[in-house]
Design an enzyme around this catalytic site. Structure first.
Site, PDB file in Angstrom:
ATOM      1  N   ASP A  25     -15.228 -16.217  -7.122  1.00 44.84           N
ATOM      2  CA  ASP A  25     -16.443 -16.189  -6.535  1.00 44.84           C
ATOM      3  C   ASP A  25     -17.636 -17.142  -6.753  1.00 44.84           C
ATOM      4  O   ASP A  25     -18.430 -17.383  -6.279  1.00 44.84           O
ATOM      5  CB  ASP A  25     -17.266 -14.841  -7.031  1.00 44.84           C
ATOM      6  CG  ASP A  25     -17.846 -14.776  -8.385  1.00 44.84           C
ATOM      7  OD1 ASP A  25     -17.477 -15.771  -9.236  1.00 44.84           O
ATOM      8  OD2 ASP A  25     -18.198 -13.923  -8.616  1.00 44.84           O
ATOM      9  N   ASP A  26     -16.942 -18.267  -7.483  1.00 42.32           N
ATOM     10  CA  ASP A  26     -17.767 -19.379  -7.906  1.00 42.32           C
ATOM     11  C   ASP A  26     -17.646 -20.394  -7.260  1.00 42.32           C
ATOM     12  O   ASP A  26     -18.399 -21.680  -7.322  1.00 42.32           O
ATOM     13  CB  ASP A  26     -17.702 -19.939  -9.260  1.00 42.32           C
ATOM     14  CG  ASP A  26     -17.968 -18.610 -10.564  1.00 42.32           C
ATOM     15  OD1 ASP A  26     -19.154 -18.058 -10.294  1.00 42.32           O
ATOM     16  OD2 ASP A  26     -17.096 -18.215 -11.244  1.00 42.32           O
ATOM     17  N   SER A  57     -21.553 -15.172  -6.434  1.00 48.80           N
ATOM     18  CA  SER A  57     -21.432 -14.269  -7.910  1.00 48.80           C
ATOM     19  C   SER A  57     -22.304 -13.126  -7.332  1.00 48.80           C
ATOM     20  O   SER A  57     -23.442 -13.117  -6.873  1.00 48.80           O
ATOM     21  CB  SER A  57     -21.876 -15.088  -9.067  1.00 48.80           C
ATOM     22  OG  SER A  57     -21.125 -16.079  -9.478  1.00 48.80           O
ATOM     23  N   ASN A 132     -13.431 -16.383 -13.567  1.00 52.21           N
ATOM     24  CA  ASN A 132     -15.033 -16.635 -13.352  1.00 52.21           C
ATOM     25  C   ASN A 132     -15.646 -17.292 -14.400  1.00 52.21           C
ATOM     26  O   ASN A 132     -15.002 -17.237 -15.644  1.00 52.21           O
ATOM     27  CB  ASN A 132     -15.148 -14.979 -13.304  1.00 52.21           C
ATOM     28  CG  ASN A 132     -16.821 -15.046 -12.946  1.00 52.21           C
ATOM     29  OD1 ASN A 132     -17.119 -15.079 -11.600  1.00 52.21           O
ATOM     30  ND2 ASN A 132     -17.734 -14.305 -13.861  1.00 52.21           N
ATOM     31  N   SER A 165     -11.671 -13.466 -16.097  1.00 55.18           N
ATOM     32  CA  SER A 165     -13.352 -13.879 -16.286  1.00 55.18           C
ATOM     33  C   SER A 165     -13.417 -14.561 -17.529  1.00 55.18           C
ATOM     34  O   SER A 165     -12.819 -13.852 -18.632  1.00 55.18           O
ATOM     35  CB  SER A 165     -14.031 -12.527 -16.156  1.00 55.18           C
ATOM     36  OG  SER A 165     -13.920 -11.961 -14.870  1.00 55.18           O
TER      37      SER A 165
END
Length: 323
Positions: A25-26, A57, A132, A165
């Site tokens: 998501d970054d 994010s 993440n 993550s």
């Protein structure tokens, strides 16, 4: 609790090469995802990277598709020009794709549109999401994280998936990676490779799945790197619950405005499913340990809990209103 050393498993591994979709998501240009791509490729896997064009994010599993080409200010870290198509690949590496949608949408675009082109008739063996920039511990953050959202979206599609993550939360471009083994992005990528090796060890993916249908994994890596006494964290099997936090609101005594605080609430930490004796991932990854949690996308309450409630409801609701 069963603690294992991922690096030792890696040495003993006889894992097969996998067809992997890598997302996050970054953004497709983050240091973490590019380091993970390089490490997985170096370990012999066929990797198709499909990441959001920009930072996404906190989107959870929301599914938002692009409705236009890339708009201002362009792709993350100036990697995609304004006006460029809503998806595209790196000019030097056609296996690195951006997609201008949420993480869940990006992984589905990879599954439905790009994977058949890249892998042909061969199936996707695994979706890897992350690492993440920051940890995603506990069920509350589980629903908010775009990294985890892409993971459970893939699981819901029937594809084994693992979310990673990392405790190091600096948002940085892949161009800042020093190439040194101690760079946090490379340390996180090493964890990714070791966990994937352990998961695929002695598994013939042409005959069996890496994970059961409807099941995924969430891996929370501690903060480590230069200046921190944690460079090779052992991995511990954990639960999503146990020490997990949710939001609580208090009022600022001066301004009167609401403030969000962490609350270790009873509901989110109810020990209902999973291995009851495993520690919680939140306190585990706060030290120098990698927390490895196994989840399912079956959100129904267990039968032992649901049946007594159904019986009680049947006694109090008219028979013609409840089957």
């Amino acid at each position: 609790m069963w603690t294992f050393i991922a690096s030792l498993l890696a040495l003993l591994s006889s894992s097969m090469a996998l067809n992997v979709i890598l997302t996050n998501d970054d953004s497709w240009a983050s240091a973490n995802i590019r380091a993970a791509y390089d490490a997985l490729k170096a370990d012999g896997h066929d990797v198709l990277l499909v990441g959001p064009a920009v930072q996404q994010s906190g989107k959870g599993g929301t599914f938002v598709l692009p409705t236009s080409n890339i708009t201002a200010p362009g792709g993350e870290f100036e990697t995609v020009a304004v006006g460029a198509p809503y998806f595209g690949h790196d000019v030097k590496n056609p296996d690195l794709f951006y997609f201008n949608g949420t993480p869940a949408a990006a992984v589905v675009f990879g599954i439905d549109i790009l994977a058949p082109i890249h892998f042909g008739s061969n199936p996707i063996d695994l979706v890897v999401s992350g690492p993440n920039e920051g940890q995603n511990n506990g069920p509350f953050v589980f629903t908010l994280s775009g990294t985890v959202g892409a993971t459970y979206t893939a699981v819901e599609r029937g594809i084994p998936a693992v979310a990673f993550s990392a405790g190091n939360s600096t948002h940085r471009s892949y161009t800042t990676n020093t190439g040194d083994a101690s760079d946090p992005a490379n340390l996180a990528a090493k964890v990714v490779v070791n966990i994937v090796r352990a998961l695929s060890n002695n598994v013939n993916v042409s005959q069996e799945r890496l994970l059961p249908l409807g099941v995924g994994m969430s891996v929370n890596i501690p903060t480590f790197g230069p200046g921190i006494n944690c460079t090779n964290p052992p991995s511990t099997f954990t639960r999503l619950t146990g020490g997990a936090v949710v939001n609580q609101i208090t009022l600022d005594p001066i301004t009167g405005l609401p403030i969000a605080n962490n609350l270790e609430a009873r509901g989110v930490n109810a020990n209902i499913n999973g291995v009851r004796d495993d520690p919680g991932e939140t306190p585990t990854s706060a030290g120098c340990e990698t927390a490895v949690s196994i989840f399912s996308v079956d959100y129904d309450a267990p039968e032992r809990i649901a049946v007594p409630i159904q019986r009680r409801l049947r006694k109090n609701i008219r028979a013609d209103n409840l089957a």
